[in-house]
Design an enzyme around this catalytic site. Structure first.
Site, PDB file in Angstrom:
ATOM      1  N   HIS A  18       0.846  -1.209   0.000  1.00 21.40           N
ATOM      2  CA  HIS A  18       0.000   0.000   0.000  1.00 21.40           C
ATOM      3  C   HIS A  18       0.880   1.257   0.000  1.00 21.40           C
ATOM      4  O   HIS A  18       0.633   2.213  -0.740  1.00 21.40           O
ATOM      5  CB  HIS A  18      -0.877   0.046   1.262  1.00 21.40           C
ATOM      6  CG  HIS A  18      -1.880  -1.057   1.388  1.00 21.40           C
ATOM      7  ND1 HIS A  18      -2.030  -1.789   2.536  1.00 21.40           N
ATOM      8  CD2 HIS A  18      -2.790  -1.558   0.507  1.00 21.40           C
ATOM      9  CE1 HIS A  18      -2.999  -2.681   2.368  1.00 21.40           C
ATOM     10  NE2 HIS A  18      -3.474  -2.563   1.140  1.00 21.40           N
ATOM     11  N   LYS A  42     -18.776  -5.226   8.668  1.00 18.99           N
ATOM     12  CA  LYS A  42     -17.619  -6.049   8.320  1.00 18.99           C
ATOM     13  C   LYS A  42     -16.603  -6.020   9.463  1.00 18.99           C
ATOM     14  O   LYS A  42     -16.194  -4.951   9.922  1.00 18.99           O
ATOM     15  CB  LYS A  42     -16.991  -5.501   7.019  1.00 18.99           C
ATOM     16  CG  LYS A  42     -16.220  -6.556   6.247  1.00 18.99           C
ATOM     17  CD  LYS A  42     -15.789  -6.021   4.890  1.00 18.99           C
ATOM     18  CE  LYS A  42     -14.404  -6.520   4.541  1.00 18.99           C
ATOM     19  NZ  LYS A  42     -13.845  -5.843   3.375  1.00 18.99           N
ATOM     20  N   ARG A  91      -1.206  -6.637  -8.361  1.00 21.50           N
ATOM     21  CA  ARG A  91      -0.109  -7.563  -8.042  1.00 21.50           C
ATOM     22  C   ARG A  91       0.020  -8.678  -9.063  1.00 21.50           C
ATOM     23  O   ARG A  91       1.099  -9.159  -9.351  1.00 21.50           O
ATOM     24  CB  ARG A  91      -0.350  -8.210  -6.667  1.00 21.50           C
ATOM     25  CG  ARG A  91      -0.140  -7.283  -5.514  1.00 21.50           C
ATOM     26  CD  ARG A  91      -0.698  -7.854  -4.241  1.00 21.50           C
ATOM     27  NE  ARG A  91      -2.147  -7.873  -4.300  1.00 21.50           N
ATOM     28  CZ  ARG A  91      -2.943  -7.877  -3.247  1.00 21.50           C
ATOM     29  NH1 ARG A  91      -2.433  -7.906  -2.033  1.00 21.50           N
ATOM     30  NH2 ARG A  91      -4.245  -7.872  -3.379  1.00 21.50           N
ATOM     31  N   SER A 129      -2.600  -8.228   2.670  1.00 29.15           N
ATOM     32  CA  SER A 129      -3.050  -7.965   4.048  1.00 29.15           C
ATOM     33  C   SER A 129      -3.617  -9.232   4.686  1.00 29.15           C
ATOM     34  O   SER A 129      -3.414  -9.483   5.874  1.00 29.15           O
ATOM     35  CB  SER A 129      -4.128  -6.877   4.070  1.00 29.15           C
ATOM     36  OG  SER A 129      -3.573  -5.623   3.784  1.00 29.15           O
TER      37      SER A 129
HETATM   38  P1  ADP Z   1      -9.495  -4.012  -0.667  1.00 30.13           P
HETATM   39  O1  ADP Z   1     -10.123  -4.661   0.496  1.00 30.13           O
HETATM   40  O2  ADP Z   1     -10.312  -2.930  -1.294  1.00 30.13           O
HETATM   41  O3  ADP Z   1      -8.843  -4.943  -1.681  1.00 30.13           O
HETATM   42  P2  ADP Z   1      -6.872  -3.541   0.352  1.00 30.13           P
HETATM   43  O4  ADP Z   1      -6.584  -2.730   1.569  1.00 30.13           O
HETATM   44  O5  ADP Z   1      -6.617  -4.999   0.449  1.00 30.13           O
HETATM   45  O6  ADP Z   1      -8.344  -3.197  -0.017  1.00 30.13           O
HETATM   46  O7  ADP Z   1      -6.078  -2.978  -0.891  1.00 30.13           O
HETATM   47  C1  ADP Z   1      -6.253  -1.659  -1.349  1.00 30.13           C
HETATM   48  C2  ADP Z   1      -5.539  -1.495  -2.669  1.00 30.13           C
HETATM   49  O8  ADP Z   1      -4.153  -1.772  -2.491  1.00 30.13           O
HETATM   50  C3  ADP Z   1      -5.999  -2.459  -3.761  1.00 30.13           C
HETATM   51  O9  ADP Z   1      -5.949  -1.778  -5.005  1.00 30.13           O
HETATM   52  C4  ADP Z   1      -4.961  -3.535  -3.759  1.00 30.13           C
HETATM   53  O10 ADP Z   1      -4.834  -4.151  -5.028  1.00 30.13           O
HETATM   54  C5  ADP Z   1      -3.726  -2.713  -3.431  1.00 30.13           C
HETATM   55  N1  ADP Z   1      -2.678  -3.534  -2.857  1.00 30.13           N
HETATM   56  C6  ADP Z   1      -2.752  -4.321  -1.780  1.00 30.13           C
HETATM   57  N2  ADP Z   1      -1.578  -4.957  -1.550  1.00 30.13           N
HETATM   58  C7  ADP Z   1      -0.728  -4.527  -2.527  1.00 30.13           C
HETATM   59  C8  ADP Z   1       0.635  -4.814  -2.878  1.00 30.13           C
HETATM   60  N3  ADP Z   1       1.361  -5.689  -2.182  1.00 30.13           N
HETATM   61  N4  ADP Z   1       1.153  -4.182  -3.953  1.00 30.13           N
HETATM   62  C9  ADP Z   1       0.407  -3.327  -4.678  1.00 30.13           C
HETATM   63  N5  ADP Z   1      -0.874  -3.020  -4.419  1.00 30.13           N
HETATM   64  C10 ADP Z   1      -1.444  -3.613  -3.359  1.00 30.13           C
END
Ligand code: ADP
Length: 154
Positions: A18, A42, A91, A129
């Protein structure tokens, strides 16, 4: 016209993936709003206050980045801010399929909003995450996957 983008997510917890997307995205837009999508039904591992606090600390040095919380549709939140861009990270192919569907549906909801995606750095592509949460549940050390501002005790 100022280019305002929203980077929506749950950030449960915030990861180095992120962080990288925000740092790179901040160079593309006049303002980047890191938006924590809050859904009262949630369950998350970390509280809204924790996630907001981490993000604020992490991006305190980036003047065009701010952190907000929203409920409901991302496109409605974008309209409230006059943001015409949604920033997302990619990713792999699984992310691509998911993001393509969300982007298409958001386009159907509001034709003025463009989704902009950034490919993750290869070394950060493994970071999810959900897997970080699994490691935490088993008392593992996640310091390689989360920024130092994200303080999690194993
Ligand atoms: P969501 O629950 O909406 O997927 P996340 O917090 O998991 O939210 O992710 C938010 C954004 O960050 C998404 O666009 C996700 O693809 C991106 N993201 C998460 N992890 C990575 C990573 N390791 N590298 C690049 N982008 C990431």
């Amino acid at each position: 016209m100022k280019r305002i983008a929203v980077f929506p997510g749950s950030f449960d917890p915030v990861t180095r993936g992120h962080e990288d997307i925000v740092i790179r995205g901040a160079q593309l837009f006049d303002t980047l709003v890191v938006a924590i999508g809050h859904n009262t039904t949630k369950q998350t591992m970390f509280t809204l206050e924790q996630r907001k606090g981490w993000l604020e600390k992490l991006f305190a040095g980036l003047p065009n980045v701010r952190v907000e919380v929203y409920e409901g549709l991302t496109v409605d939140f974008c309209r409230r801010l006059d943001a015409h861009y949604v920033l997302r990270g990619l990713r792999n192919g699984v992310d691509f399929d998911y993001e393509a569907a969300i982007a298409a549906m958001n386009k159907g909801l509001d034709g003025n909003i463009e989704t902009v995606t950034l490919f993750t750095r290869p070394e950060l592509a493994c970071i999810h995450s959900s897997i970080v949460r699994e490691i935490i549940k088993s008392h593992g050390n996640v310091s390689a996957f989360v920024p130092p501002a994200v303080e999690i005790n194993p």
